[in-house]
Design a protein around this motif. Structure first.
Motif, short mmCIF file in Angstrom:
data_model
loop_
_atom_site.label_atom_id
_atom_site.label_comp_id
_atom_site.label_asym_id
_atom_site.label_seq_id
_atom_site.Cartn_x
_atom_site.Cartn_y
_atom_site.Cartn_z
N LEU A 23 -0.26 -26.82 -30.56
CA LEU A 23 0.77 -26.28 -29.67
C LEU A 23 1.98 -27.21 -29.70
O LEU A 23 1.82 -28.43 -29.80
N ASP A 27 6.51 -23.22 -28.67
CA ASP A 27 5.64 -22.12 -28.23
C ASP A 27 5.93 -21.69 -26.79
O ASP A 27 5.33 -20.73 -26.30
N TYR A 31 4.21 -18.64 -24.72
CA TYR A 31 3.18 -19.16 -23.82
C TYR A 31 3.48 -18.71 -22.38
O TYR A 31 2.59 -18.21 -21.68
N HIS A 69 -6.30 -27.69 -27.12
CA HIS A 69 -6.17 -26.29 -27.51
C HIS A 69 -5.11 -26.17 -28.59
O HIS A 69 -4.13 -26.92 -28.60
N TRP A 70 -5.34 -25.23 -29.49
CA TRP A 70 -4.37 -24.90 -30.53
C TRP A 70 -3.62 -23.64 -30.14
O TRP A 70 -4.14 -22.80 -29.40
N ALA A 71 -2.44 -23.48 -30.70
CA ALA A 71 -1.75 -22.19 -30.66
C ALA A 71 -2.48 -21.30 -31.65
O ALA A 71 -2.88 -21.75 -32.73
N ARG A 83 -3.97 -19.23 -26.99
CA ARG A 83 -4.41 -20.60 -27.23
C ARG A 83 -5.92 -20.65 -27.12
O ARG A 83 -6.54 -19.85 -26.41
#
Length: 173
Positions: A23, A27, A31, A69-71, A83
């Motif tokens: 992230l 974003d 988001y 967490h990842w995008a 995410r």
């Protein structure tokens, strides 16, 4: 906090349909739009009053822990999906895997796909003996994702003033 080596905070994963990448501040608009949807926000175990702080928390978590967490992006279109990833903020009841998807991407199997990749990352890269997910009572969609990735309901607990179900599983083997 333990002093064990941290994994690279810039890890990027791919699944058949998704790119899981760190992230970033870029974003924010996507988001914030995702979190502005009441149906999305109502399913979160941690309420989000300020999307900027929430995004900064995930990015900061990556700096402190070496993972976060990842995008999630659709590989075919580059669209922001949501995410997902590993998570263990202070006071969390164990290493967790979580997910949050924009409603336009519900029902496509993306949450399970991303959660499986995140769970594998926890076991392989983070050498976790077990992983948990916190799910609000009544969030049947997230409970189904947890069960699809092999989690089972372990117990209920309070987290940040809310009653949550703790789902989890041990390392395979």
């Amino acid at each position: 906090m333990n002093n064990s080596p941290k994994p690279s905070g810039s890890a990027t994963l791919t699944t058949p349909r998704l790119l899981l990448r760190p992230l970033t501040g870029d974003d924010f608009d996507d988001y914030a739009a995702m979190l502005a949807d009441p149906e999305v926000a109502d399913g979160l175990a941690e309420p989000v009053a300020d999307p900027w702080r929430s995004l900064a928390t995930f990015i900061g978590h990556r700096e402190i822990r070496g993972y976060s967490h990842w995008a999630l992006e659709e590989r075919g279109t580059g669209a922001f999906v949501g995410r997902a990833g590993p998570w263990r903020p202070h006071g969390f009841p164990g290493l967790g895997v979580g997910w949050c998807l924009a409603r336009a991407h519900w029902g496509k199997g993306y949450a399970s796909e991303a959660a499986r990749a995140a769970l594998a990352y926890c076991f392989e890269a983070l050498d976790a003996p077990g992983v948990v997910s916190l799910i609000l009572p009544g969030n049947a969609r997230s409970a189904a994702v947890a069960e699809r990735i092999g989690h089972r309901h372990l117990r209920d607990t309070a987290y940040r003033g809310r009653r949550v179900h703790v789902y989890g599983r041990r390392r395979p083997g």
